[in-house]
Design a protein around this motif. Sequence first.
Motif, short mmCIF file in Angstrom:
data_model
loop_
_atom_site.label_atom_id
_atom_site.label_comp_id
_atom_site.label_asym_id
_atom_site.label_seq_id
_atom_site.Cartn_x
_atom_site.Cartn_y
_atom_site.Cartn_z
N SER A 198 -7.66 5.80 -1.71
CA SER A 198 -8.22 4.54 -2.21
C SER A 198 -7.44 3.33 -1.72
O SER A 198 -7.95 2.21 -1.74
CB SER A 198 -8.25 4.55 -3.74
N SER A 199 -6.20 3.53 -1.27
CA SER A 199 -5.38 2.41 -0.81
C SER A 199 -4.75 2.63 0.55
O SER A 199 -4.19 1.71 1.14
CB SER A 199 -4.28 2.11 -1.83
N GLY A 200 -4.81 3.86 1.08
CA GLY A 200 -4.27 4.14 2.41
C GLY A 200 -2.78 4.38 2.44
O GLY A 200 -2.14 4.19 3.49
N ARG A 254 1.83 4.22 5.91
CA ARG A 254 0.39 4.19 6.16
C ARG A 254 -0.14 5.60 6.37
O ARG A 254 0.39 6.37 7.15
CB ARG A 254 0.08 3.32 7.38
N THR A 280 -7.15 4.23 7.13
CA THR A 280 -6.49 2.94 7.34
C THR A 280 -7.18 1.87 6.49
O THR A 280 -8.41 1.79 6.45
CB THR A 280 -6.55 2.55 8.83
N THR A 281 -6.37 1.07 5.81
CA THR A 281 -6.91 0.03 4.94
C THR A 281 -6.49 -1.34 5.44
O THR A 281 -5.38 -1.53 5.95
CB THR A 281 -6.41 0.24 3.50
N GLY A 309 -13.03 -0.60 -0.97
CA GLY A 309 -12.00 0.02 -1.78
C GLY A 309 -12.59 0.88 -2.88
O GLY A 309 -13.81 0.95 -3.07
N SER A 339 -8.47 -0.64 -5.94
CA SER A 339 -8.60 -1.41 -4.70
C SER A 339 -10.02 -1.90 -4.44
O SER A 339 -10.28 -2.54 -3.42
CB SER A 339 -8.13 -0.57 -3.51
N ILE A 383 -10.36 -4.45 -0.29
CA ILE A 383 -10.03 -3.95 1.04
C ILE A 383 -11.23 -3.25 1.67
O ILE A 383 -12.22 -2.94 1.01
CB ILE A 383 -8.85 -2.95 1.00
N ARG A 414 -11.90 0.28 4.29
CA ARG A 414 -11.23 1.54 4.67
C ARG A 414 -11.95 2.17 5.86
O ARG A 414 -13.18 2.24 5.88
CB ARG A 414 -11.22 2.53 3.50
#
Length: 413
Positions: A180-182, A338, A343-344, A371, A375, A379, A381
């Motif tokens: 969810s956030s990378g 990361r 990738t976010t 996200g 998130s 963001i 993704r």
Amino acid sequence: MQLASQLSVHRNALSLHCCLTRKHSQLLVPSPAVLQQPLAVPDRLLLGPGPSNVPPRILAAGGRQLIGHLHKEMFQIMDEIKLGIQYAFQTQNPLTLAISGPGHCAMEAALLNAVEAGEVVLMGVNGMWGERATDISKRLGADVRQLVKPPGEYFALQEVEQALDQHKPSLFFITHGESSSGVLQPLDGLGELCHRYECLLLVDSVASLGGAPIFMDHQDIDILYSGSQKVLNAPPGCSPISFSERARKKIFNRKMMPPSFSLDMGWLANYWGCDDKPRAYHHTAPINGFFSLREGLAILAEQGLENSWKHHKENSVYLCEGLQQLGLQLFVKEQEARLPTITTFVLPEGYDLQEVIAFIMNKHAIEISGGLGPSAGKILRIGLMGYNSTKFNVDRVLHALKDALQHCHKNKL
């Protein structure tokens, strides 16, 4: 006289049959017209957080004719899957198998077998999956405590030790690859730390398995699970899981039976040949799903874990460099933190996330995602997993993003 009687009986039977036929032909629900048309599935490049596109070899395996779920040939395939999971997890645990269900089922199986009502459990929450594990644990009646970090950050050993000392949990949950956030969570030292405090370590590797190094035995992980639809490139629905000897002892010395029959590890261990008893029927397994998972694990074994980790890392770095060249800000600040598979990044002010996602889907037939959980709305993704992790696909999605940035800006500048 006898002939007339027989004819009368025949007429009465025919009349009753016609009456019943008319009665049952008055169906309440008509045949759906849409189901009389061919199945329509669009051709898309899936570069979201999963599932990934399925390569032809795995599609072919999943399309093989069924065999019985208790046939000896099926048991042989299950044994091969077990070996593949042990390789991917880097473990020699005998209690290793695949749950018949998606990653959520594996998370629930881990928790409901290892945790009993009233026990203190500690959840590392830095995104969606710590929150989901919290939800499941509360439903089990556990005394749930949380160690919380903002999305985009990971947990340091000192922070974890302070929480273990404060809460004295029987189990600590953490996500290796927080999709969810990378974020990629460092795992070295966590198992040893948990055992010092007489606590089991449970790790979610759904988004990271095969894409980032993980060593279940060397890192003293007690319970590890993953999914089939990410780097392994199989359809969702079969989820690898493994238990250390320490975890196995806790599971099989519970005060109460696990609250789920379907996910009871005692039954599942037997069905997968993880005990000394003859295999017994527990459920009808997703046979074609097992075929697909077997091939996904075979491809990973042929490629080699080290090569797969290197491949995902290189393509992730290539994508990050391309995003920065477009003027986009990466969400996870530290390069080593990361997640190589997802990738976010953040869009500049003035763009609508959903408009950009829809533009790329509609014009370029590429899926990227917003996200999730904490998130959401912040963001975007991009997932590069297994078969989809190529520089060619990176170039495609960067071209689509550049196109979107030129056409989706609210101010049209």
